[in-house]
Design a protein around this motif. Structure first.
Motif, short mmCIF file in Angstrom:
data_model
loop_
_atom_site.label_atom_id
_atom_site.label_comp_id
_atom_site.label_asym_id
_atom_site.label_seq_id
_atom_site.Cartn_x
_atom_site.Cartn_y
_atom_site.Cartn_z
N LEU A 11 0.81 -1.23 0.00
CA LEU A 11 0.00 0.00 0.00
C LEU A 11 0.84 1.27 0.00
O LEU A 11 0.59 2.18 -0.81
N MET A 40 2.31 2.43 -3.33
CA MET A 40 1.28 2.95 -4.22
C MET A 40 0.92 4.40 -3.86
O MET A 40 0.86 5.28 -4.73
N ARG A 82 3.60 7.09 -4.56
CA ARG A 82 3.71 7.46 -5.97
C ARG A 82 2.48 8.20 -6.48
O ARG A 82 2.38 8.49 -7.66
N HIS A 98 -0.69 7.05 -6.41
CA HIS A 98 -1.66 6.15 -7.03
C HIS A 98 -2.79 5.78 -6.07
O HIS A 98 -3.28 4.66 -6.06
N MET A 151 -6.08 4.01 -7.05
CA MET A 151 -6.02 2.58 -7.37
C MET A 151 -5.96 1.72 -6.11
O MET A 151 -5.94 0.49 -6.20
N ALA A 152 -5.93 2.36 -4.94
CA ALA A 152 -5.67 1.63 -3.69
C ALA A 152 -6.92 1.42 -2.85
O ALA A 152 -6.80 1.12 -1.66
N THR A 158 9.70 7.30 -3.58
CA THR A 158 9.41 5.90 -3.25
C THR A 158 9.69 5.67 -1.78
O THR A 158 10.45 6.41 -1.16
#
Length: 231
Positions: free
Chosen positions: A138, A141, A144, A146, A149-150, A229
């Motif tokens: 998680l 994601m 970044r 995102h 999408m999680a 990251t």
């Protein structure tokens, strides 16, 4: 909107020191963060106006501290990893060691927290599994950008946070609300001090994730230059 109408999560993330007030009144601002102050106080037969007055005083006298609601997902994740994930990994082995010693030495005492070490071991296993899922799946994601999408991983993590809340309730039951008996030895005192700190840390940890990181996850992604990251 008055403070009593705001959710515990909103108040916890906007007023420095509010979480300590909630601890004093045993109000759940992490897993139960969506309840309004009025609703949460009524459920515990507390005076919401009295709690609101404490919060107003805090807000007026607040010293500047990091507003994690304004941080990027990557910055907040770095903070969570350093301040909570690594700290829990240090806290639990020592708490288990102390609990074992107290249970062995004071087995004949009616105040002995029998079963505490075993419960702490279960919490350690569940929390380690949970943190690894966040760190490996998680958090990268979200760091970044995102977050959209999680949805499913976030839902699972929220459910596991609820499980941690149940485990904390069991921890309180085993320790009589983390209340020391009169003749408690130094080891027992160290154990309960550590448990109190662990409880407050875990609730703050869950609050940052549930009420800030996850709530903001569906927002716009960071610009490419800002993306980082998880190390």
């Amino acid at each position: 909107m008055s403070m009593v109408e705001q959710s515990l999560g909103q108040l916890a993330r906007s007023i420095p020191g509010a979480t300590q007030v909630f601890h004093e009144y045993e109000l759940d601002f992490c897993c139960g963060g969506k309840k309004s102050l009025a609703e949460a106080a009524a459920q515990r037969s507390l005076d919401a106006a009295q709690i609101e007055a404490r919060l107003i005083a805090l807000a007026q006298n607040a010293s500047p501290e990091t507003d994690w609601g304004l941080a990027s997902p990557a910055e907040l994740i770095d903070h969570i990893l350093e301040r909570y994930h690594e700290v829990h990994r240090q806290q639990l082995p020592e708490l288990i060691r102390l609990a074992l010693k107290v249970e062995q030495v004071h087995a004949d005492s009616p105040d002995c927290p029998t079963g505490l070490a075993d419960h702490l071991r279960v919490m350690q296993q569940e929390l380690e599994s949970h943190m690894q899922k966040e760190e490996q799946v998680l958090f990268p994601m979200l760091a970044r950008g995102h977050g959209a999408m999680a949805t499913m991983p976030i839902r699972v993590m929220r459910m596991e946070h609820d499980d941690h809340g149940v485990a904390l309730e069991r921890l309180l039951a085993l320790t009589n609300g983390v209340t020391l008996p009169r003749a408690a030895c130094n080891t027992w005192r160290a154990l309960y001090l550590g448990i109190r700190t662990f409880k407050e840390d875990l609730m703050a940890h869950i609050h940052l994730e549930n009420n800030i990181l996850f709530e903001n996850a569906a927002g716009p992604a960071e610009p490419p230059a800002m993306q980082r990251t998880v190390g």
